[in-house]
Design an enzyme around this catalytic site. Sequence first.
Site, PDB file in Angstrom:
ATOM      1  N   ARG A 157       0.930   4.330  -2.944  1.00  0.00           N
ATOM      2  CA  ARG A 157       0.811   5.789  -2.821  1.00  0.00           C
ATOM      3  C   ARG A 157       1.602   6.510  -3.902  1.00  0.00           C
ATOM      4  O   ARG A 157       1.248   7.621  -4.293  1.00  0.00           O
ATOM      5  CB  ARG A 157       1.257   6.220  -1.415  1.00  0.00           C
ATOM      6  CG  ARG A 157       0.230   5.824  -0.371  1.00  0.00           C
ATOM      7  CD  ARG A 157       0.717   5.857   1.047  1.00  0.00           C
ATOM      8  NE  ARG A 157      -0.277   5.168   1.885  1.00  0.00           N
ATOM      9  CZ  ARG A 157      -0.015   4.573   3.025  1.00  0.00           C
ATOM     10  NH1 ARG A 157       1.222   4.563   3.501  1.00  0.00           N
ATOM     11  NH2 ARG A 157      -0.966   3.972   3.711  1.00  0.00           N
ATOM     12  N   ALA A 184      -8.867   6.902  -0.543  1.00  0.00           N
ATOM     13  CA  ALA A 184      -8.292   5.556  -0.682  1.00  0.00           C
ATOM     14  C   ALA A 184      -6.782   5.554  -0.457  1.00  0.00           C
ATOM     15  O   ALA A 184      -6.136   6.603  -0.434  1.00  0.00           O
ATOM     16  CB  ALA A 184      -8.620   5.002  -2.071  1.00  0.00           C
ATOM     17  N   GLU A 185      -6.240   4.354  -0.289  1.00  0.00           N
ATOM     18  CA  GLU A 185      -4.786   4.152  -0.110  1.00  0.00           C
ATOM     19  C   GLU A 185      -4.255   4.936   1.087  1.00  0.00           C
ATOM     20  O   GLU A 185      -3.128   5.426   1.079  1.00  0.00           O
ATOM     21  CB  GLU A 185      -4.036   4.553  -1.382  1.00  0.00           C
ATOM     22  CG  GLU A 185      -2.829   3.691  -1.678  1.00  0.00           C
ATOM     23  CD  GLU A 185      -3.202   2.357  -2.304  1.00  0.00           C
ATOM     24  OE1 GLU A 185      -2.320   1.483  -2.394  1.00  0.00           O
ATOM     25  OE2 GLU A 185      -4.359   2.173  -2.703  1.00  0.00           O
ATOM     26  N   GLY A 186      -5.070   5.052   2.112  1.00  0.00           N
ATOM     27  CA  GLY A 186      -4.713   5.826   3.292  1.00  0.00           C
ATOM     28  C   GLY A 186      -5.355   7.198   3.222  1.00  0.00           C
ATOM     29  O   GLY A 186      -4.958   8.030   2.402  1.00  0.00           O
ATOM     30  N   LEU A 244       0.835  -1.203   0.000  1.00  0.00           N
ATOM     31  CA  LEU A 244       0.000   0.000   0.000  1.00  0.00           C
ATOM     32  C   LEU A 244       0.869   1.252   0.000  1.00  0.00           C
ATOM     33  O   LEU A 244       0.518   2.274  -0.584  1.00  0.00           O
ATOM     34  CB  LEU A 244      -0.944   0.002   1.202  1.00  0.00           C
ATOM     35  CG  LEU A 244      -2.075  -1.031   1.149  1.00  0.00           C
ATOM     36  CD1 LEU A 244      -2.887  -0.995   2.443  1.00  0.00           C
ATOM     37  CD2 LEU A 244      -2.979  -0.798  -0.058  1.00  0.00           C
TER      38      LEU A 244
END
Length: 379
Positions: free
Chosen positions: A242, A361-363, A238
Amino acid sequence: MNFDLNEEQKMLQKMVREFTEKEVAHLDEKMDKSGEFPYELMKKLADNGFYGIPYAEKYGGAGGDELSGALTLMELAKGSMSVAFTLATHWVPANALNNFGTEEQKQKYLVPMLTGEKLGAFALTEPGAGSDSAGIVSTGTADEDVWVLNGNKVFITNGGVSDIYVICVKTDKTKGAKGISAFIVEKGTPGFSIGKKEDKMGCRGSSTTELIMKDCRVPKENMIGNEGEGFKIAMSILEKGRMAFGALGIGISEACLSVAKKYANERQAFGKPIASFQAIQFIIANMAMEIELSKALLQKVASMYEKGEKCGTEAAMLKVFTSEMAMKAAKDAIQVLGGYGYTRDYPPERYLRDAKFLEIAEGANEVLRFVIGSTILRG
């Protein structure tokens, strides 16, 4: 640091740009309205070798570097965030297999993913566990030569259209994050099914669904890494994702700039193009400056990944900055177009809806700001 692209990267960027202009861009509005997944278009991407661009040739990839992958996503995002996001998501489980899989797993699953035969998805998020990934409650129980998986996953991009899923579950409830393990689950596995398809505000050409596991039995050899390493695997891939989100944010921002620039030069007001007004020039200038700064950070992060250096903080900075830049670029493009920008006859309103997911998304950006700030304060 050398900011010039090498000849291979330039050729790749040109190829993807031409492909996007010819095959992708004109379909984005249709996908947005219908919400249908572009199966035929994704097959064209596969046939043209897109699925394996930043992976080794021995596994069916094209042998490109990390920046080549980012450039691919950036150019695709100019034409369709849905298509670019689908490919970026495909690379998440591919990264899990590439970085942590056994040689047998790579030959069986990674090779067909990189050659374009099969599409992949990664599943971590659950109804009660989004940013708190360690809070997942789906379980995996050992039973002789298989693991039995139970639970639900939500908001899974490429869900329902993928052939290979990398899914994280708890194999030891007493160990928190260290009790999470990752498994390969193939489409059609008994006990594994697709639930609700989400009706999203943006990126409507990408498929986002619920996954349901009910006594889903997978072979023990389908575990990626060792038992308890699932959280480590998830955070690693993940984090790399980013960088991909940074490329997506830059791509859609460039699309916003292109539309705003074209309209400003053509639109007449008070007897001259609105591009001659300082207010419009400042908007265009700010968009262009932020895009160029983002490209420099993207190249830095890609270079750090390529050299095997730790760059979690820089990747988080890239994701936060470019996602918010994309939102601002879309809003500014709408402002330049005025009333037309608020209609669906022009793409900026679609860009705005597409860009929003980059902040979530993605954190989520709030979580990543905490990560960035706490890391800097410890340094």
